[in-house]
Design a protein around this motif. Sequence first.
Motif, PDB file in Angstrom:
ATOM      1  N   MET A  58       0.823  -1.211   0.000  1.00 53.26           N
ATOM      2  CA  MET A  58       0.000   0.000   0.000  1.00 53.26           C
ATOM      3  C   MET A  58       0.860   1.265   0.000  1.00 53.26           C
ATOM      4  O   MET A  58       0.344   2.381   0.099  1.00 53.26           O
ATOM      5  CB  MET A  58      -0.933   0.041   1.212  1.00 53.26           C
ATOM      6  CG  MET A  58      -2.020  -1.018   1.183  1.00 53.26           C
ATOM      7  SD  MET A  58      -1.420  -2.607   1.804  1.00 53.26           S
ATOM      8  CE  MET A  58      -2.962  -3.536   1.875  1.00 53.26           C
ATOM      9  N   ALA A  59       2.165   1.083  -0.106  1.00 53.41           N
ATOM     10  CA  ALA A  59       3.108   2.197  -0.206  1.00 53.41           C
ATOM     11  C   ALA A  59       4.360   1.680  -0.905  1.00 53.41           C
ATOM     12  O   ALA A  59       4.657   0.480  -0.846  1.00 53.41           O
ATOM     13  CB  ALA A  59       3.474   2.742   1.173  1.00 53.41           C
ATOM     14  N   ASP A  60       5.091   2.564  -1.578  1.00 55.59           N
ATOM     15  CA  ASP A  60       6.298   2.143  -2.298  1.00 55.59           C
ATOM     16  C   ASP A  60       7.253   1.422  -1.365  1.00 55.59           C
ATOM     17  O   ASP A  60       7.619   1.938  -0.299  1.00 55.59           O
ATOM     18  CB  ASP A  60       6.985   3.359  -2.913  1.00 55.59           C
ATOM     19  CG  ASP A  60       6.237   3.889  -4.129  1.00 55.59           C
ATOM     20  OD1 ASP A  60       5.716   3.062  -4.890  1.00 55.59           O
ATOM     21  OD2 ASP A  60       6.183   5.119  -4.296  1.00 55.59           O
ATOM     22  N   GLU A  77      16.402   0.690  -4.716  1.00 54.07           N
ATOM     23  CA  GLU A  77      17.676   1.050  -4.087  1.00 54.07           C
ATOM     24  C   GLU A  77      17.458   1.815  -2.786  1.00 54.07           C
ATOM     25  O   GLU A  77      18.236   1.671  -1.843  1.00 54.07           O
ATOM     26  CB  GLU A  77      18.509   1.872  -5.072  1.00 54.07           C
ATOM     27  CG  GLU A  77      18.932   1.073  -6.299  1.00 54.07           C
ATOM     28  CD  GLU A  77      19.750   1.905  -7.269  1.00 54.07           C
ATOM     29  OE1 GLU A  77      20.918   2.200  -6.941  1.00 54.07           O
ATOM     30  OE2 GLU A  77      19.208   2.272  -8.337  1.00 54.07           O
ATOM     31  N   TYR A  78      16.394   2.620  -2.737  1.00 54.22           N
ATOM     32  CA  TYR A  78      16.059   3.377  -1.524  1.00 54.22           C
ATOM     33  C   TYR A  78      14.558   3.344  -1.297  1.00 54.22           C
ATOM     34  O   TYR A  78      13.774   3.212  -2.241  1.00 54.22           O
ATOM     35  CB  TYR A  78      16.495   4.841  -1.659  1.00 54.22           C
ATOM     36  CG  TYR A  78      17.987   5.053  -1.742  1.00 54.22           C
ATOM     37  CD1 TYR A  78      18.756   5.239  -0.596  1.00 54.22           C
ATOM     38  CD2 TYR A  78      18.625   5.070  -2.985  1.00 54.22           C
ATOM     39  CE1 TYR A  78      20.126   5.439  -0.687  1.00 54.22           C
ATOM     40  CE2 TYR A  78      19.989   5.261  -3.083  1.00 54.22           C
ATOM     41  CZ  TYR A  78      20.741   5.444  -1.927  1.00 54.22           C
ATOM     42  OH  TYR A  78      22.093   5.636  -2.012  1.00 54.22           O
ATOM     43  N   THR A  79      14.161   3.497  -0.042  1.00 53.19           N
ATOM     44  CA  THR A  79      12.758   3.661   0.291  1.00 53.19           C
ATOM     45  C   THR A  79      12.654   4.487   1.563  1.00 53.19           C
ATOM     46  O   THR A  79      13.630   4.615   2.313  1.00 53.19           O
ATOM     47  CB  THR A  79      12.059   2.295   0.460  1.00 53.19           C
ATOM     48  OG1 THR A  79      10.642   2.472   0.533  1.00 53.19           O
ATOM     49  CG2 THR A  79      12.543   1.574   1.700  1.00 53.19           C
ATOM     50  N   VAL A  80      11.476   5.057   1.796  1.00 52.97           N
ATOM     51  CA  VAL A  80      11.230   5.891   2.972  1.00 52.97           C
ATOM     52  C   VAL A  80      10.136   5.238   3.800  1.00 52.97           C
ATOM     53  O   VAL A  80       9.102   4.822   3.264  1.00 52.97           O
ATOM     54  CB  VAL A  80      10.812   7.317   2.552  1.00 52.97           C
ATOM     55  CG1 VAL A  80      10.199   8.078   3.718  1.00 52.97           C
ATOM     56  CG2 VAL A  80      12.014   8.073   2.008  1.00 52.97           C
ATOM     57  N   VAL A  81      10.369   5.133   5.122  1.00 50.08           N
ATOM     58  CA  VAL A  81       9.402   4.489   6.015  1.00 50.08           C
ATOM     59  C   VAL A  81       9.159   5.359   7.247  1.00 50.08           C
ATOM     60  O   VAL A  81      10.021   6.150   7.638  1.00 50.08           O
ATOM     61  CB  VAL A  81       9.896   3.099   6.476  1.00 50.08           C
ATOM     62  CG1 VAL A  81      10.102   2.170   5.294  1.00 50.08           C
ATOM     63  CG2 VAL A  81      11.173   3.215   7.297  1.00 50.08           C
ATOM     64  N   PRO A  82       7.996   5.197   7.902  1.00 53.14           N
ATOM     65  CA  PRO A  82       7.784   5.852   9.190  1.00 53.14           C
ATOM     66  C   PRO A  82       8.766   5.306  10.234  1.00 53.14           C
ATOM     67  O   PRO A  82       9.127   4.127  10.193  1.00 53.14           O
ATOM     68  CB  PRO A  82       6.339   5.485   9.547  1.00 53.14           C
ATOM     69  CG  PRO A  82       5.710   5.055   8.276  1.00 53.14           C
ATOM     70  CD  PRO A  82       6.800   4.453   7.452  1.00 53.14           C
ATOM     71  N   SER A  83       9.180   6.151  11.145  1.00 53.15           N
ATOM     72  CA  SER A  83      10.186   5.728  12.126  1.00 53.15           C
ATOM     73  C   SER A  83       9.684   4.601  13.020  1.00 53.15           C
ATOM     74  O   SER A  83      10.492   3.817  13.540  1.00 53.15           O
ATOM     75  CB  SER A  83      10.623   6.921  12.983  1.00 53.15           C
ATOM     76  OG  SER A  83       9.524   7.457  13.703  1.00 53.15           O
ATOM     77  N   ASN A  84       8.347   4.471  13.185  1.00 55.85           N
ATOM     78  CA  ASN A  84       7.852   3.394  14.051  1.00 55.85           C
ATOM     79  C   ASN A  84       7.933   2.022  13.398  1.00 55.85           C
ATOM     80  O   ASN A  84       7.608   1.013  14.019  1.00 55.85           O
ATOM     81  CB  ASN A  84       6.427   3.683  14.537  1.00 55.85           C
ATOM     82  CG  ASN A  84       5.381   3.671  13.425  1.00 55.85           C
ATOM     83  OD1 ASN A  84       5.694   3.467  12.254  1.00 55.85           O
ATOM     84  ND2 ASN A  84       4.137   3.904  13.797  1.00 55.85           N
ATOM     85  N   GLN A  85       8.362   1.971  12.130  1.00 57.10           N
ATOM     86  CA  GLN A  85       8.560   0.678  11.468  1.00 57.10           C
ATOM     87  C   GLN A  85      10.002   0.186  11.568  1.00 57.10           C
ATOM     88  O   GLN A  85      10.302  -0.924  11.135  1.00 57.10           O
ATOM     89  CB  GLN A  85       8.170   0.784   9.985  1.00 57.10           C
ATOM     90  CG  GLN A  85       6.688   1.031   9.744  1.00 57.10           C
ATOM     91  CD  GLN A  85       6.324   0.997   8.267  1.00 57.10           C
ATOM     92  OE1 GLN A  85       7.186   0.844   7.406  1.00 57.10           O
ATOM     93  NE2 GLN A  85       5.046   1.155   7.969  1.00 57.10           N
ATOM     94  N   VAL A  86      10.870   0.982  12.156  1.00 54.94           N
ATOM     95  CA  VAL A  86      12.300   0.692  12.142  1.00 54.94           C
ATOM     96  C   VAL A  86      12.713  -0.083  13.389  1.00 54.94           C
ATOM     97  O   VAL A  86      12.387   0.294  14.515  1.00 54.94           O
ATOM     98  CB  VAL A  86      13.108   1.998  12.045  1.00 54.94           C
ATOM     99  CG1 VAL A  86      14.605   1.726  12.190  1.00 54.94           C
ATOM    100  CG2 VAL A  86      12.817   2.694  10.725  1.00 54.94           C
TER     101      VAL A  86
END
Length: 349
Positions: A123-125, A130-139
């Motif tokens: 539901m999101a890229d 090579e790169y992706t952006v995620v919410p910090s609560n997924q890390v």
Amino acid sequence: MRAAVYYGKNKLEIEDVPEPTPGEGQVKIKVSRNGICGTDLHEYYDGPIFIPPTDPHPLTGQCMPLTLGHEFSGVVTEIGPNVTDIREGDRVTIEPIYRCGECRPCRTGHYNLCNVIGFHGLMADGGMAEYTVVPSNQVHKLPDNVSLEMGALVEPMSVAYHAATLGEVNDQSRALIYGAGPIGIGLWFALRGMGLTEIDVVEPSETRRRSIEALGARTLDPTKQDVTALIADRTNGNGVDAAFDAAGVAPAVQSALECLGERRPLISVAIYEKPLPTPLINLVLRERRIQGTICYTAADYSAVIDLMAKGHYNTTGWVEDVPLSGVVEKGFEQLRAGQKMKLLVDPTT
């Protein structure tokens, strides 16, 4: 940057797309490896199923086309505003769940059951890039002794670990696993991590039996052995304490229920492509039950990462890399044909 962009059934293109920039509360990840999941195969060959075709997902605002990939690890390269507990250079794995935080499951800590749940890479890229952006609560940060390649396996191993916890077992329990694919292997590792030693894995494929046997597992071939009779003999008729279906076929469910002890659960970890007959007689007469399971929470991630740091997981013989440029031909097609067990996409190749 290059990414595997999904346009619908049988349409996945390796394209040059703009590098993402982290917004507030987000971090940018340089992807090391991204595992190919059975869900990815379903989307490619039969979808779109979970991927929104036209209406943007309420939590991510995205719909098709988008970059696949939800099982991945990498290195943090950029921090968005108001992220305080993550730094550039951190080696991380991603728990790809988007949750609303407001529905009853979220409020009670079961955000894996969020009423509007979303997934990075569906539901999101996602991480087939090579790169992706995620919410910090997924890390989730990885310990120094857990490789990035191993980190890409945290997601599927957490699926299995969460299922194992629902079996309500302890180190004196006996368990039965149906299916020796990646989730079946993950279940075996999870149960072993919980102290179980009496575990049988039921698998008709000789290739898969050999793979899990090489890790130390004990297997049964249902095409040559009467599993129900054998388990009855081994348990003096008492049955196993928990059974886990990672096969997703009717004979596995029927056999598992017949092998269960009274008032014990069958944990369903599989996705069933065809409707299954409901064997109520096996449930009613012995008060057995079928328990569903989905995803994981942060607690499962922490448990798996801790076991990985202790050297509990072994990838020998069942995990291989595949280049991003060949994700369909060398990845999806070989997995669908049963020629490979678990493939990790390397976005640099």
